[in-house]
Design an enzyme around this catalytic site. Sequence first.
Site, PDB file in Angstrom:
ATOM      1  N   HIS A   1      36.477  36.372  42.354  1.00 10.93           N
ATOM      2  CA  HIS A   1      37.043  35.018  42.436  1.00 10.93           C
ATOM      3  C   HIS A   1      38.565  35.099  42.399  1.00 10.93           C
ATOM      4  O   HIS A   1      39.126  36.168  42.181  1.00 10.93           O
ATOM      5  CB  HIS A   1      36.479  34.096  41.352  1.00 10.93           C
TER       6      HIS A   1
ATOM      7  N   HIS B   1      41.079  33.980  40.475  1.00 12.05           N
ATOM      8  CA  HIS B   1      41.969  33.929  39.309  1.00 12.05           C
ATOM      9  C   HIS B   1      42.921  35.136  39.295  1.00 12.05           C
ATOM     10  O   HIS B   1      42.515  36.258  39.589  1.00 12.05           O
ATOM     11  CB  HIS B   1      41.158  33.859  38.010  1.00 12.05           C
TER      12      HIS B   1
ATOM     13  N   ASP C   1      44.105  37.055  37.112  1.00 16.55           N
ATOM     14  CA  ASP C   1      43.744  38.253  36.346  1.00 16.55           C
ATOM     15  C   ASP C   1      42.594  39.017  37.003  1.00 16.55           C
ATOM     16  O   ASP C   1      42.042  39.950  36.418  1.00 16.55           O
ATOM     17  CB  ASP C   1      43.411  37.905  34.885  1.00 16.55           C
ATOM     18  N   HIS C   2      42.232  38.640  38.235  1.00 15.63           N
ATOM     19  CA  HIS C   2      41.217  39.374  39.002  1.00 15.63           C
ATOM     20  C   HIS C   2      41.749  39.867  40.345  1.00 15.63           C
ATOM     21  O   HIS C   2      41.158  40.754  40.953  1.00 15.63           O
ATOM     22  CB  HIS C   2      39.968  38.496  39.221  1.00 15.63           C
TER      23      HIS C   2
ATOM     24  N   HIS D   1      32.335  28.863  37.202  1.00 16.74           N
ATOM     25  CA  HIS D   1      33.649  29.247  36.650  1.00 16.74           C
ATOM     26  C   HIS D   1      34.738  28.865  37.660  1.00 16.74           C
ATOM     27  O   HIS D   1      35.711  28.200  37.324  1.00 16.74           O
ATOM     28  CB  HIS D   1      33.634  30.746  36.360  1.00 16.74           C
TER      29      HIS D   1
ATOM     30  N   ASP E   1      33.481  36.648  36.085  1.00 18.68           N
ATOM     31  CA  ASP E   1      33.557  35.785  34.901  1.00 18.68           C
ATOM     32  C   ASP E   1      32.390  34.799  34.843  1.00 18.68           C
ATOM     33  O   ASP E   1      32.535  33.676  34.359  1.00 18.68           O
ATOM     34  CB  ASP E   1      34.879  35.000  34.901  1.00 18.68           C
TER      35      ASP E   1
ATOM     36  N   HIS F   1      35.445  40.840  31.241  1.00 17.85           N
ATOM     37  CA  HIS F   1      36.251  40.651  30.019  1.00 17.85           C
ATOM     38  C   HIS F   1      35.526  41.161  28.776  1.00 17.85           C
ATOM     39  O   HIS F   1      34.297  41.035  28.664  1.00 17.85           O
ATOM     40  CB  HIS F   1      36.571  39.165  29.795  1.00 17.85           C
TER      41      HIS F   1
HETATM   42 ZN   LIG Z   1      38.307  33.796  35.896  1.00 21.38          ZN
END
Ligand SMILES: [Zn+2]
Length: 245
Positions: free
Chosen positions: A59, A61, A63-64, A117, A136, A174
């Site tokens: 996805h 985001h 942090d990905h 998410h 996530d 995570h």
């Molecule tokens: Zn995420």
Amino acid sequence: MAAPRFDIGCIPALTDNYIWLLRCSETGEAAVIDPSVDGPVLNAFRNVGWEVGQILNTHWHPDHVGGNAGIKEATGCTITGPAAEADRIPGIDVQVREGDRVRVGKLEAVVWEVPGHTLGHIAYYFEDNGMLFIGDTLFAMGCGRLFEGTAEQMYGNMVRLRALPEDVVVYPAHEYTLANARFCVAQRPGDQLLKQRLAVVEEARARDMNTLPVTIGEERVTNPFLMAHDAAEFARLRAVKDSFS
Ligand SMILES: [Zn+2]
């Protein structure tokens, strides 16, 4: 026919991200899943002597996908990600949807669309190898927050996940397990399985050990989100978790 063999690696990044590395042992082709950063990923590949052929994103985001541009620039790798979020996946080359096939050497994944998410969130299910990169959507004893989708959508993902064979290994992105385990025990104080798992997780985290990956079999009996009976129960639990500290 036996499933093709694979090697797996994990890089902890940022505060609590895990970046998974996957390599087909037979062809040597390798991929990195959800690189939040570029430098540590390139170093890790260099250290083990693997070459990054692909990035697989679940996805959009940051942090990905934060490492996408730097890794692509350094390696010329191919980036695969969700078609529904293509405009927010840096450097995307291949847009995939539900049912599409993705190959890493001889390893083959089928793409699952798992909205909730984020609306376009996908997972990569390597069925023959019994492994699932879930981003996530599912965590050990927890699930992703509903930033874009509905509880009904996320509950649909839980139904799908818990129907998988119990030995399927799930790779979330995570390390949230300790906080999740404490929440689970607070919600179900009489549940011995949850208490036992909390103790195991506390021990692991006290030694700074990774608590992932997890199996569907273990989550099925210790993850209250996966155990919810309907979307309403799931939604209530998600709301309680959102305000739990
Ligand atoms: Zn995420």
